[in-house]
Design a protein around this motif. Structure first.
Motif, PDB file in Angstrom:
ATOM      1  N   ARG A 176     121.255 153.404  73.981  1.00  0.00           N
ATOM      2  CA  ARG A 176     120.627 154.237  75.006  1.00  0.00           C
ATOM      3  C   ARG A 176     121.557 154.960  74.816  1.00  0.00           C
ATOM      4  O   ARG A 176     122.804 154.939  75.168  1.00  0.00           O
ATOM      5  CB  ARG A 176     120.082 153.791  76.091  1.00  0.00           C
ATOM      6  N   VAL A 216     115.612 155.610  75.789  1.00  0.00           N
ATOM      7  CA  VAL A 216     115.708 153.922  74.870  1.00  0.00           C
ATOM      8  C   VAL A 216     115.060 154.505  73.634  1.00  0.00           C
ATOM      9  O   VAL A 216     113.455 154.301  74.215  1.00  0.00           O
ATOM     10  CB  VAL A 216     115.430 153.592  75.717  1.00  0.00           C
ATOM     11  N   ARG A 248     109.816 153.578  77.695  1.00  0.00           N
ATOM     12  CA  ARG A 248     111.310 153.599  77.361  1.00  0.00           C
ATOM     13  C   ARG A 248     111.952 154.140  78.383  1.00  0.00           C
ATOM     14  O   ARG A 248     112.618 154.100  79.154  1.00  0.00           O
ATOM     15  CB  ARG A 248     112.152 152.731  76.972  1.00  0.00           C
ATOM     16  N   THR A 249     112.040 155.951  77.776  1.00  0.00           N
ATOM     17  CA  THR A 249     112.614 156.503  78.269  1.00  0.00           C
ATOM     18  C   THR A 249     112.112 156.592  79.493  1.00  0.00           C
ATOM     19  O   THR A 249     113.279 157.542  80.744  1.00  0.00           O
ATOM     20  CB  THR A 249     112.135 157.627  77.141  1.00  0.00           C
ATOM     21  N   ALA A 293     113.960 154.158  81.900  1.00  0.00           N
ATOM     22  CA  ALA A 293     115.351 154.232  82.356  1.00  0.00           C
ATOM     23  C   ALA A 293     115.516 154.928  83.002  1.00  0.00           C
ATOM     24  O   ALA A 293     116.906 155.783  83.367  1.00  0.00           O
ATOM     25  CB  ALA A 293     116.164 154.127  80.645  1.00  0.00           C
TER      26      ALA A 293
END
Length: 217
Positions: free
Chosen positions: A38, A49, A204-205, A208
């Motif tokens: 990441r 990510v 995921r981005t 996060a």
């Protein structure tokens, strides 16, 4: 709406200007060692990510005033993470625009669909700047993602990569993020697989980045 179309599309298309020429190496890309899984960019407002098995190539990535570009590839080849090999062979990219995303997210999909259907939109996607080089194969919209499948027959494609790709445009903490899946010619992947990779990267981005934003609050 018409005045907003070109600026927004220009932000969304930053990846089209930055995806090629990343350096020498596998598939035309330069790989570095000890790659992370990441990376925080754009004043730490966005944490990119990738899906499992994909790590950040730091040497091929950049975070500048005009915007951030992140290249993700096979963790084992990059020497990062646990050395995991992604189940799907491809190159992933993510670009973050420096400008804030425009308001009224519900209107973005229609705005982008019209723009990419136009000659100006296709020319902006083309590596050679010619609308005739790009064919829009399909567009979709859902879960906050505008999805675009295009073919670019311009000269100068990185060695080993196909001429068609899927791209996702979405918002993270007020920034426009563009993610792309660039398949290899020798290892073609299905549309469903490409979309799953984009959805994984976007999900995921977002998660996060939301966590990072909460810590800064």
């Amino acid at each position: 709406m018409r005045r907003a179309a070109v600026p927004f599309a220009a932000l969304a298309l930053l990846a089209g200007c930055m995806e090629t020429g990343a350096g020498a190496g596998t598939g035309g890309f330069a790989f570095s060692r000890a790659a992370p899984q990441r990376i925080a960019v754009s004043d730490a407002t966005v944490v990119v990510v990738g899906p499992p098995g994909y790590c950040i190539d730091r040497r091929a990535s950049s975070d500048r005033a005009e915007g951030a570009f992140v290249l993700l590839a096979n963790c084992a080849a990059l020497g990062g993470g646990t050395g995991a090999v992604p189940p799907v062979p491809a190159i992933l990219t993510a670009t973050v625009a420096k400008e804030a995303a425009p308001a009224r997210p519900a209107a973005r999909a229609a705005l982008l669909r019209r723009y990419f259907a136009s000659e100006a939109g296709r020319a902006a996607l083309a590596r050679d700047g010619r609308a005739a080089s790009v064919t829009i194969l399909e567009t979709r919209n859902g879960d906050g993602l505008f999805l675009l499948h295009a073919r670019d027959t311009s000269a100068g494609r990185d060695a080993g990569l196909r001429d068609d790709y899927w791209r996702a445009i979405f918002e993270v903490n007020g920034r426009v993020v563009t993610a792309s899946v660039l398949p290899f010619e020798a290892r073609p992947i299905s549309d469903a697989t490409a979309l799953a990779l984009l959805q994984g990267l976007a999900g995921r981005t977002r998660a996060a980045s939301a966590a990072a934003d909460g810590q800064d609050a």
